[in-house]
Design a protein around this motif. Structure first.
Motif, PDB file in Angstrom:
ATOM      1  N   ARG A 160     146.967  48.141 -33.067  1.00 10.29           N
ATOM      2  CA  ARG A 160     147.444  49.322 -32.323  1.00 10.29           C
ATOM      3  C   ARG A 160     148.966  49.314 -32.186  1.00 10.29           C
ATOM      4  O   ARG A 160     149.594  50.357 -32.190  1.00 10.29           O
ATOM      5  N   GLU A 161     149.570  48.125 -32.070  1.00  4.52           N
ATOM      6  CA  GLU A 161     151.030  48.035 -31.961  1.00  4.52           C
ATOM      7  C   GLU A 161     151.706  48.458 -33.262  1.00  4.52           C
ATOM      8  O   GLU A 161     152.751  49.094 -33.252  1.00  4.52           O
ATOM      9  N   LYS A 164     150.829  52.446 -33.766  1.00  8.21           N
ATOM     10  CA  LYS A 164     151.418  53.319 -32.745  1.00  8.21           C
ATOM     11  C   LYS A 164     152.805  53.782 -33.212  1.00  8.21           C
ATOM     12  O   LYS A 164     153.129  54.969 -33.159  1.00  8.21           O
ATOM     13  N   GLU A 165     153.591  52.860 -33.712  1.00 12.51           N
ATOM     14  CA  GLU A 165     154.936  53.200 -34.176  1.00 12.51           C
ATOM     15  C   GLU A 165     154.876  54.010 -35.471  1.00 12.51           C
ATOM     16  O   GLU A 165     155.683  54.914 -35.676  1.00 12.51           O
ATOM     17  N   VAL A 167     152.600  56.188 -36.320  1.00 12.98           N
ATOM     18  CA  VAL A 167     152.266  57.566 -35.930  1.00 12.98           C
ATOM     19  C   VAL A 167     153.464  58.225 -35.266  1.00 12.98           C
ATOM     20  O   VAL A 167     153.812  59.369 -35.559  1.00 12.98           O
ATOM     21  N   ARG A 168     154.134  57.513 -34.381  1.00 16.31           N
ATOM     22  CA  ARG A 168     155.299  58.058 -33.680  1.00 16.31           C
ATOM     23  C   ARG A 168     156.403  58.464 -34.647  1.00 16.31           C
ATOM     24  O   ARG A 168     157.077  59.474 -34.461  1.00 16.31           O
TER      25      ARG A 168
END
Length: 181
Positions: A160-161, A164-165, A167-168
């Motif tokens: 997820r870490e 997450k970036e 996708v951001r």
């Protein structure tokens, strides 16, 4: 009535530009306070904040100051070559940041390109680092992030870490690298 001038040391600690910059960030300062930080000092007869204010008034703000020449700046009382060069260098850094284009991004075409991009900075790290390179559709590096710093010989990362970036940043692809001893 005599014109009062206040030196930086006359201000309470919490109202001084440098301290406010540290506590609240650069966005908390006015243009003349930021310019005062670039100038560093005033003159024997004029405090730095007053000099910065006068400089901005003379150039009608930052818009015209950005186009000032060395000669124009040094013609102002209290601005010598060193201060003028500091101002022009700060303006040039701002201009380069504003003009930074996508063409200057590093392109990863092979595993060797990815390794070359990372190894100079990370070659001698004393412990494991899990690093991600986020690429756009042209395989240009749009962001680099150390996701986890591990122990001497291990790093534990949760997906997820990493994603997450991705996708951001709207990354088209991601390169993972675990680097260290």
């Amino acid at each position: 009535m005599q014109n009062e001038t206040f030196l930086i040391r006359d201000y309470p600690q919490s109202e001084r530009p440098r301290e406010r910059f540290i506590l609240n960030g650069p966005q908390s300062l006015s243009n003349h306070e930021l310019l005062a930080l670039v100038l560093g000092t005033g003159t024997k007869n004029e405090p730095v904040l007053q000099l910065a204010n006068r400089l901005l008034s003379q150039f009608e703000g930052l818009r015209l100051l950005k186009d000032a020449t060395l000669e124009e700046l040094t013609s102002i009382k209290g601005i010598g070559k060193a201060k003028a060069i500091h101002i022009l260098a700060a303006v040039e850094i701002g201009r380069r940041i504003a003009n930074h284009t996508i063409d200057e991004r590093y392109v990863v075409r092979s595993p060797e390109d990815g390794a070359k991009y990372l190894m100079n900075d990370m070659r001698f790290l004393p412990q494991e680092h899990f690093v991600c390179l986020y690429l756009n559709t042209k395989n240009q590096v749009i962001h680099r992030q150390t996701i986890f710093i591990g122990s001497l010989n291990a790093s534990i990362v949760h997906p997820r870490e990493v994603f997450k970036e991705a996708v951001r940043r709207s990354a088209a692809s991601v390169i993972f690298a675990q680097i260290g001893k």
